[in-house]
Design an enzyme around this catalytic site. Structure first.
Site: not given
Ligand code: GLA
Length: 385
Positions: A40-41, A128-129, A131, A177
């Site tokens: 979240h940066t 699942a996070g 990307s 991502d």
């Molecule tokens: C998701 C978003 C990214 C990033 C992360 C948190 O993956 O697509 O751009 O903000 O959350 O770090």
């Protein structure tokens, strides 16, 4: 070439032949990602340290003479078709909105595209996070680039894919991502400055494995909570009189923290110190201090849990299970949060023991047997056939 890519390539080529009655001209791959630290940066103009992983989206494709795009998705068992000159968001086959959005943004940026026959498949777990959506976007853009010789740098390609996600799909993600899926390097993490888009390669130490543990919890709240966090950060930047939280040093934050409302203060504290942790973790990796790197991962998780409040019970259980498992240096949630995966840095010689024990401990606590992946750092988008 890793065996999973070879299998995906063969699967895509065979399906292409079956659908279109000829061999594809080209096969491209774009990887999913895991973020080692810096969460979240990115949308605060700050630093991130992701790795492109050996799980990819693969597209087999050939040009067409007209201005149509026909795509078969093996994993959705579905086909979609659209015309390059009238791209609208799909209400059925919504998976194709990524391809539609990318084609639209490439054209709006002045690139001349032609029609395409394509088949898409992959082994990035969906939702699942890791990307999978960024990998689909980057693979699509890279396919158009290769087929129609587009004059586009890898950074520009990532930015257009992010724009497709922001403006067409409607998710206000940062640049991380798409950037890592486009520019990743095998055996390296990328330290990305999300404001300047400068980046440095940081070698993954030979003795360390990157292990991803999937909680199997769907990331339900993620869109609304993600956008809410972005707004809270923007408010913090406004109150502190800076362009973005990236411009706030820990000293400045400590001096001015009392001026901020409680929730905003917590969000800002996470971002300010997370940026600092990224820089410290890169220094630790460069000097081979895996214990120091691991401690920064645990600190990042605690900050995401307590101050940024984007963790959840399953992610916390998985991190605690990792802490007790053999060979671990550090563990944290990775990606947007509210479910999805943890990322773990593990002594390579103990990676199998770690995998077994963390899975058993998580299963004992939750009743869910988690997929655990030992990941290699891969190259970004590339031609594989
Ligand atoms: C998701 C978003 C990214 C990033 C992360 C948190 O993956 O697509 O751009 O903000 O959350 O770090």
């Amino acid at each position: 070439m890793a065996s999973s890519v070879t299998a995906l390539k063969e699967r895509a080529a065979a399906a292409f032949r079956q659908t279109f009655g000829r061999a594809p001209d080209i096969i491209v791959a774009a990887p999913g990602r895991v973020n080692l630290i810096g969460e979240h940066t990115d949308y605060n103009g700050g630093y991130v340290l992701p790795v492109a992983i050996d799980r990819q989206i693969v597209i087999a494709a050939s040009p067409r003479d007209d201005r149509k795009v026909k795509i078969g998705s093996l994993d959705m068992a579905s086909e979609a078709e659209f015309a390059l000159d009238s791209i609208a968001r799909a209400t059925q086959q919504t998976w194709s909105n990524y391809q539609r959005g990318v084609a639209l943004m490439l054209q709006q940026a002045g690139h001349t595209l032609g029609g395409v026959d394509a088949v898409i498949t992959g082994d990035v777990p969906i939702g699942a996070g890791l990307s999978s959506s960024a990998a689909v976007e980057v693979a699509t853009a890279y396919m158009f680039q290769q087929l129609y010789h587009l004059n586009l740098s890898r950074v520009e390609l990532a930015l257009l894919c992010q724009r497709a996600e922001n403006e067409f799909v409607g998710m206000r993600c940062g640049i991380m991502d798409q950037f890592i899926s486009s520019l990743g390097k095998s055996q390296h993490a990328l330290l990305i400055d999300c404001r300047s888009l400068d980046y440095e390669l940081v070698p993954v130490p030979a003795g360390a494995s990157i292990v991803v543990c999937d909680t199997k919890v769907q990331r339900g709240l993620v869109d609304s909570e993600y956008n809410a966090r972005r707004q809270e950060c923007e408010m913090g930047a406004r109150l502190l009189g800076v362009r973005a939280l990236r411009d706030v040093t820990p000293e400045m934050f400590e001096r001015r923290a009392r001026e901020l409302p409680e929730t905003t203060r917590r969000r800002c504290r996470h971002v300010v110190y997370e940026n600092q942790r990224v820089m410290e973790s890169v220094a630790a990796l460069r000097r081979g201090d895996l214990a120091a790197f691991g401690q920064l991962m645990y600190d990042s998780h605690a900050s995401l849990r307590d101050d940024y409040q984007v963790s959840c019970r399953s992610l916390d259980i998985m991190v605690e299970a990792a802490r007790q498992a053999p060979g671990v240096y550090g563990a944290r949630m990775t990606g947007a949060g509210f479910g999805g995966c943890t990322v773990n840095l593990v002594n390579a010689a103990k990676a199998e023991d770690f995998r077994r024990e963390v899975a058993a401990a998580y299963a004992a606590a939750t009743g869910i047997t988690p997929p655990v992946y030992v990941c290699l750092a891969e190259d970004g988008a590339r031609v594989i056939g």
